[in-house]
Design a protein around this motif. Structure first.
Motif, PDB file in Angstrom:
ATOM      1  N   THR A 107     100.046 130.073  74.523  1.00 52.99           N
ATOM      2  CA  THR A 107     101.335 129.773  73.890  1.00 52.99           C
ATOM      3  C   THR A 107     101.209 128.861  72.665  1.00 52.99           C
ATOM      4  O   THR A 107     102.209 128.588  72.010  1.00 52.99           O
ATOM      5  CB  THR A 107     102.279 129.106  74.911  1.00 52.99           C
ATOM      6  N   LEU A 108      99.989 128.390  72.362  1.00 50.02           N
ATOM      7  CA  LEU A 108      99.824 127.490  71.220  1.00 50.02           C
ATOM      8  C   LEU A 108     100.308 128.082  69.891  1.00 50.02           C
ATOM      9  O   LEU A 108     100.916 127.365  69.083  1.00 50.02           O
ATOM     10  CB  LEU A 108      98.353 127.063  71.101  1.00 50.02           C
ATOM     11  N   PRO A 109     100.034 129.366  69.582  1.00 48.48           N
ATOM     12  CA  PRO A 109     100.517 129.917  68.299  1.00 48.48           C
ATOM     13  C   PRO A 109     102.031 129.788  68.095  1.00 48.48           C
ATOM     14  O   PRO A 109     102.499 129.647  66.971  1.00 48.48           O
ATOM     15  CB  PRO A 109     100.096 131.389  68.363  1.00 48.48           C
ATOM     16  N   LEU A 110     102.776 129.811  69.206  1.00 50.97           N
ATOM     17  CA  LEU A 110     104.231 129.712  69.083  1.00 50.97           C
ATOM     18  C   LEU A 110     104.669 128.330  68.604  1.00 50.97           C
ATOM     19  O   LEU A 110     105.750 128.174  68.043  1.00 50.97           O
ATOM     20  CB  LEU A 110     104.907 130.007  70.431  1.00 50.97           C
ATOM     21  N   ALA A 111     103.816 127.326  68.844  1.00 51.98           N
ATOM     22  CA  ALA A 111     104.174 125.955  68.449  1.00 51.98           C
ATOM     23  C   ALA A 111     103.870 125.693  66.983  1.00 51.98           C
ATOM     24  O   ALA A 111     104.203 124.627  66.465  1.00 51.98           O
ATOM     25  CB  ALA A 111     103.415 124.962  69.324  1.00 51.98           C
ATOM     26  N   MET A 112     103.196 126.646  66.311  1.00 49.31           N
ATOM     27  CA  MET A 112     102.808 126.442  64.915  1.00 49.31           C
ATOM     28  C   MET A 112     103.821 127.094  63.981  1.00 49.31           C
ATOM     29  O   MET A 112     104.349 128.174  64.258  1.00 49.31           O
ATOM     30  CB  MET A 112     101.421 127.034  64.668  1.00 49.31           C
TER      31      MET A 112
END
Length: 289
Positions: A107-112
């Motif tokens: 889910t890290l890409p969604l935080a960028m």
């Protein structure tokens, strides 16, 4: 009763005012501009042309090419993201070691921010310092999105899939966790195997959520801008000049505000039609179920 109504109007008045200021007035202004030939640097000023901008749009080969390219991009991205997101969501319903770490990393890409995603992929794909060209050269592939149109196009697809598949996964995970247990118990009693349960129980129950997620992704993908602008700026040539990129370049280069407004309205109309068709399909499928 009147006091309650006045209080209700007083509560929603700020929201209504904000919606009118940032939603209705800009759209009305664009509709007004679309009827003129208008260049801010021209001494002629605004020249009324009626529907001429819309007629010109239908014969603009550059616009039609960017529209076809954008629709191809939408179809490819959604065709990859939806099955991949569904597969990962199903895998995450099982318990395995490191599941929490995998879900966090996924889910890290969604935080960028999209602009950061584009900047990061610029470094990853740089032919001089990027790791992707470095490792591909080791297997005999010359990778350079600055000169190769096909590589540039498929790289933008890859970036969108990498960025937004986690969104599809999280949405479908929420959908899977909310499905009723009784149909699964009945399938178990009937002796259905795992694939039959997925095909005849999970998919039909999940259909409204799948269509809603697809609806959101179509709208988002159609208006993609930041990542592609940072990564290729629409190039090389017109290989990644999707319709939103084409519109911005038109405004920045030619300053044709009237024609650009007509293009924006047409895209808005196209988006509304696609949404309406998909919403109609979702409603009919819900009624059928």
């Amino acid at each position: 009763m009147r006091e309650n109504k006045a209080q209700a109007w007083g509560l929603i008045a700020p929201t209504l005012t904000l919606m009118i200021l940032i939603g209705v007035i800009p759209v009305l202004y664009i509709i007004y501009l679309s009827a003129f030939k208008y260049n801010v640097f021209s001494r002629v000023g605004m020249v009324y042309t009626g529907f001429n901008n819309f007629r010109k749009l239908m014969f603009d080969q550059d616009f039609l090419k960017s529209l076809r390219l954008g629709l191809t991009f939408v179809v490819l991205c959604c065709a990859i993201e939806m099955p991949l997101g569904l597969l990962i969501a199903n895998l995450l319903t099982f318990e395995f070691k490191g599941k929490g770490i995998f879900r966090t990393i996924m889910t890290l890409p969604l935080a960028m921010a999209p602009i950061s995603i584009g900047s990061m992929w610029v470094l990853l794909t740089n032919p001089d310092i990027g790791p992707i060209p470095f490792y591909l050269r080791k297997v005999g592939i010359d990778y350079n999105i600055g000169v190769n149109a096909s590589q540039a196009f498929f790289t933008t697809v890859l970036v969108d899939v990498w960025h937004w598949t986690p969104f599809v996964t999280l949405t479908l995970m929420a959908g899977l966790s909310s499905l009723p247990k009784q149909p699964y118990e009945a399938a178990l009693v009937d002796g259905a195997n795992r694939w039959q349960t997925f095909r005849y129980v999970t998919l039909p129950l999940l259909k409204p959520i799948l269509l809603t997620t697809l609806f959101i992704r179509i709208m988002d993908t159609f208006r993609i801008f930041d990542e592609v602008w940072m990564l290729t700026s629409g190039g090389p040539g017109t290989a990644t000049r999707y319709v939103s990129i084409h519109l911005v370049r038109l405004v920045l280069q030619s300053m044709e505000y009237g024609y650009s407004s007509a293009m924006s309205l047409f895209l808005l109309y196209l988006t509304i039609v696609m949404c309406w068709l998909l919403l109609t399909f979702i409603s009919s499928s819900q009624e059928a179920s």
